[in-house]
Motif scaffolding. Structure first.
Motif, PDB file in Angstrom:
ATOM      1  N   GLU A  13       0.880  -1.179   0.000  1.00 30.69           N
ATOM      2  CA  GLU A  13       0.000   0.000   0.000  1.00 30.69           C
ATOM      3  C   GLU A  13       0.914   1.224   0.000  1.00 30.69           C
ATOM      4  OE1 GLU A  13      -3.401   0.160  -0.018  1.00 30.69           O
ATOM      5  OE2 GLU A  13      -3.460  -2.010  -0.235  1.00 30.69           O
ATOM      6  N   PRO A  14       1.177   1.808  -1.150  1.00 30.12           N
ATOM      7  CA  PRO A  14       2.136   2.915  -1.205  1.00 30.12           C
ATOM      8  C   PRO A  14       1.627   4.163  -0.491  1.00 30.12           C
ATOM      9  CG  PRO A  14       1.055   2.633  -3.324  1.00 30.12           C
ATOM     10  CD  PRO A  14       0.592   1.510  -2.444  1.00 30.12           C
ATOM     11  N   ILE A  15       2.558   4.953  -0.047  1.00 33.76           N
ATOM     12  CA  ILE A  15       2.235   6.248   0.522  1.00 33.76           C
ATOM     13  C   ILE A  15       1.878   7.164  -0.645  1.00 33.76           C
ATOM     14  CG2 ILE A  15       3.191   8.193   1.772  1.00 33.76           C
ATOM     15  CD1 ILE A  15       4.383   6.286   3.617  1.00 33.76           C
ATOM     16  N   THR A  16       0.774   7.839  -0.521  1.00 37.08           N
ATOM     17  CA  THR A  16       0.291   8.667  -1.627  1.00 37.08           C
ATOM     18  C   THR A  16       1.040   9.993  -1.702  1.00 37.08           C
ATOM     19  OG1 THR A  16      -1.390   9.795  -0.312  1.00 37.08           O
ATOM     20  CG2 THR A  16      -2.029   7.690  -1.354  1.00 37.08           C
ATOM     21  N   ARG A  17       0.922  10.635  -2.820  1.00 39.51           N
ATOM     22  CA  ARG A  17       1.498  11.970  -3.016  1.00 39.51           C
ATOM     23  C   ARG A  17       0.943  12.947  -1.971  1.00 39.51           C
ATOM     24  NH1 ARG A  17       1.290  13.761  -8.958  1.00 39.51           N
ATOM     25  NH2 ARG A  17       3.036  12.336  -8.939  1.00 39.51           N
ATOM     26  N   GLU A  18      -0.346  12.814  -1.677  1.00 34.74           N
ATOM     27  CA  GLU A  18      -0.972  13.684  -0.688  1.00 34.74           C
ATOM     28  C   GLU A  18      -0.399  13.442   0.707  1.00 34.74           C
ATOM     29  OE1 GLU A  18      -2.684  11.754  -2.916  1.00 34.74           O
ATOM     30  OE2 GLU A  18      -3.344  13.357  -4.263  1.00 34.74           O
ATOM     31  N   GLN A  19      -0.191  12.176   1.059  1.00 35.02           N
ATOM     32  CA  GLN A  19       0.383  11.856   2.366  1.00 35.02           C
ATOM     33  C   GLN A  19       1.811  12.391   2.478  1.00 35.02           C
ATOM     34  OE1 GLN A  19      -0.418   7.628   1.995  1.00 35.02           O
ATOM     35  NE2 GLN A  19      -1.727   7.706   3.831  1.00 35.02           N
ATOM     36  N   LYS A  20       2.573  12.288   1.399  1.00 33.88           N
ATOM     37  CA  LYS A  20       3.933  12.823   1.408  1.00 33.88           C
ATOM     38  C   LYS A  20       3.913  14.334   1.604  1.00 33.88           C
ATOM     39  CE  LYS A  20       5.788   9.175  -1.515  1.00 33.88           C
ATOM     40  NZ  LYS A  20       6.337   8.841  -2.836  1.00 33.88           N
ATOM     41  N   ALA A  21       3.008  15.010   0.912  1.00 40.95           N
ATOM     42  CA  ALA A  21       2.889  16.460   1.061  1.00 40.95           C
ATOM     43  C   ALA A  21       2.524  16.826   2.496  1.00 40.95           C
ATOM     44  CB  ALA A  21       1.855  17.010   0.085  1.00 40.95           C
ATOM     45  N   GLU A  22       1.654  16.036   3.106  1.00 37.77           N
ATOM     46  CA  GLU A  22       1.262  16.284   4.496  1.00 37.77           C
ATOM     47  C   GLU A  22       2.441  16.065   5.447  1.00 37.77           C
ATOM     48  OE1 GLU A  22      -2.186  14.840   7.637  1.00 37.77           O
ATOM     49  OE2 GLU A  22      -2.399  14.371   5.517  1.00 37.77           O
ATOM     50  N   LEU A  23       3.238  15.025   5.202  1.00 37.13           N
ATOM     51  CA  LEU A  23       4.438  14.799   6.013  1.00 37.13           C
ATOM     52  C   LEU A  23       5.407  15.974   5.899  1.00 37.13           C
ATOM     53  CD1 LEU A  23       5.247  11.032   5.358  1.00 37.13           C
ATOM     54  CD2 LEU A  23       4.770  12.080   7.573  1.00 37.13           C
ATOM     55  N   ILE A  24       5.646  16.429   4.680  1.00 40.67           N
ATOM     56  CA  ILE A  24       6.573  17.544   4.469  1.00 40.67           C
ATOM     57  C   ILE A  24       6.081  18.795   5.179  1.00 40.67           C
ATOM     58  CG2 ILE A  24       7.500  19.112   2.706  1.00 40.67           C
ATOM     59  CD1 ILE A  24       7.604  16.575   0.853  1.00 40.67           C
ATOM     60  N   ALA A  25       4.805  19.105   5.029  1.00 39.66           N
ATOM     61  CA  ALA A  25       4.242  20.296   5.686  1.00 39.66           C
ATOM     62  C   ALA A  25       4.289  20.160   7.208  1.00 39.66           C
ATOM     63  CB  ALA A  25       2.804  20.511   5.218  1.00 39.66           C
ATOM     64  N   GLY A  26       3.953  18.972   7.718  1.00 45.42           N
ATOM     65  CA  GLY A  26       3.926  18.766   9.165  1.00 45.42           C
ATOM     66  C   GLY A  26       5.307  18.834   9.795  1.00 45.42           C
ATOM     67  N   VAL A  27       6.288  18.232   9.161  1.00 38.61           N
ATOM     68  CA  VAL A  27       7.656  18.271   9.689  1.00 38.61           C
ATOM     69  C   VAL A  27       8.195  19.698   9.638  1.00 38.61           C
ATOM     70  CG1 VAL A  27      10.030  17.530   9.237  1.00 38.61           C
ATOM     71  CG2 VAL A  27       8.183  15.860   9.223  1.00 38.61           C
ATOM     72  N   THR A  28       7.914  20.391   8.561  1.00 44.54           N
ATOM     73  CA  THR A  28       8.351  21.786   8.445  1.00 44.54           C
ATOM     74  C   THR A  28       7.743  22.627   9.560  1.00 44.54           C
ATOM     75  OG1 THR A  28       8.590  21.570   6.055  1.00 44.54           O
ATOM     76  CG2 THR A  28       8.374  23.813   6.936  1.00 44.54           C
ATOM     77  N   GLU A  29       6.457  22.474   9.794  1.00 44.03           N
ATOM     78  CA  GLU A  29       5.784  23.238  10.850  1.00 44.03           C
ATOM     79  C   GLU A  29       6.333  22.879  12.233  1.00 44.03           C
ATOM     80  OE1 GLU A  29       3.624  25.971  12.802  1.00 44.03           O
ATOM     81  OE2 GLU A  29       3.934  25.830  10.636  1.00 44.03           O
ATOM     82  N   LEU A  30       6.625  21.621  12.453  1.00 36.73           N
ATOM     83  CA  LEU A  30       7.194  21.190  13.739  1.00 36.73           C
ATOM     84  C   LEU A  30       8.544  21.860  13.978  1.00 36.73           C
ATOM     85  CD1 LEU A  30       6.979  19.349  16.224  1.00 36.73           C
ATOM     86  CD2 LEU A  30       8.097  17.575  14.865  1.00 36.73           C
ATOM     87  N   LEU A  31       9.382  21.927  12.951  1.00 36.35           N
ATOM     88  CA  LEU A  31      10.676  22.595  13.105  1.00 36.35           C
ATOM     89  C   LEU A  31      10.506  24.085  13.369  1.00 36.35           C
ATOM     90  CD1 LEU A  31      12.729  20.675  10.450  1.00 36.35           C
ATOM     91  CD2 LEU A  31      13.276  20.855  12.863  1.00 36.35           C
ATOM     92  N   VAL A  32       9.535  24.705  12.739  1.00 33.19           N
ATOM     93  CA  VAL A  32       9.251  26.114  13.003  1.00 33.19           C
ATOM     94  C   VAL A  32       8.877  26.294  14.472  1.00 33.19           C
ATOM     95  CG1 VAL A  32       7.649  28.009  12.529  1.00 33.19           C
ATOM     96  CG2 VAL A  32       8.602  26.679  10.625  1.00 33.19           C
ATOM     97  N   GLN A  33       8.000  25.436  14.976  1.00 31.18           N
ATOM     98  CA  GLN A  33       7.533  25.545  16.357  1.00 31.18           C
ATOM     99  C   GLN A  33       8.617  25.222  17.382  1.00 31.18           C
ATOM    100  OE1 GLN A  33       4.090  23.018  16.786  1.00 31.18           O
ATOM    101  NE2 GLN A  33       2.925  24.120  15.233  1.00 31.18           N
ATOM    102  N   VAL A  34       9.379  24.168  17.141  1.00 31.85           N
ATOM    103  CA  VAL A  34      10.312  23.675  18.151  1.00 31.85           C
ATOM    104  C   VAL A  34      11.641  24.427  18.138  1.00 31.85           C
ATOM    105  CG1 VAL A  34      11.629  21.653  18.928  1.00 31.85           C
ATOM    106  CG2 VAL A  34       9.249  21.394  18.229  1.00 31.85           C
ATOM    107  N   VAL A  35      12.213  24.658  16.959  1.00 27.96           N
ATOM    108  CA  VAL A  35      13.532  25.285  16.902  1.00 27.96           C
ATOM    109  C   VAL A  35      13.509  26.698  16.321  1.00 27.96           C
ATOM    110  CG1 VAL A  35      14.786  23.101  16.865  1.00 27.96           C
ATOM    111  CG2 VAL A  35      14.138  24.143  14.727  1.00 27.96           C
TER     112      VAL A  35
END
Length: 69
Positions: A13-35
């Protein structure tokens, strides 16, 4: 500049393009918040690794899954 490398196994069950985009956005936002780094300087890379290309205990993950491990 934060550089994050996410490695995911390539599954039936591959990870979809949408899920990848959500991961990228979420990780980016986490770095903004934490560091406190700006999103414009944050790099997120997603690598999909075939289960034949890594192993544990001397066997590939593909083989271990066939054995129910």
């Amino acid at each position: 500049m934060p550089y994050v490398n996410i490695k995911l196994t390539r599954e039936q069950e591959p990870i979809t393009r949408e899920q990848k985009a959500e991961l990228i956005a979420g990780v980016t936002e986490l770095l903004v918040q934490v560091v406190g780094r700006g999103p414009g300087t944050t790099v997120v890379v997603i690598d999909e690794v075939d289960t034949d290309n890594y192993g544990v205990g001397g066997a590939t993950i593909t083989e271990r899954r066939k054995q129910g491990k």
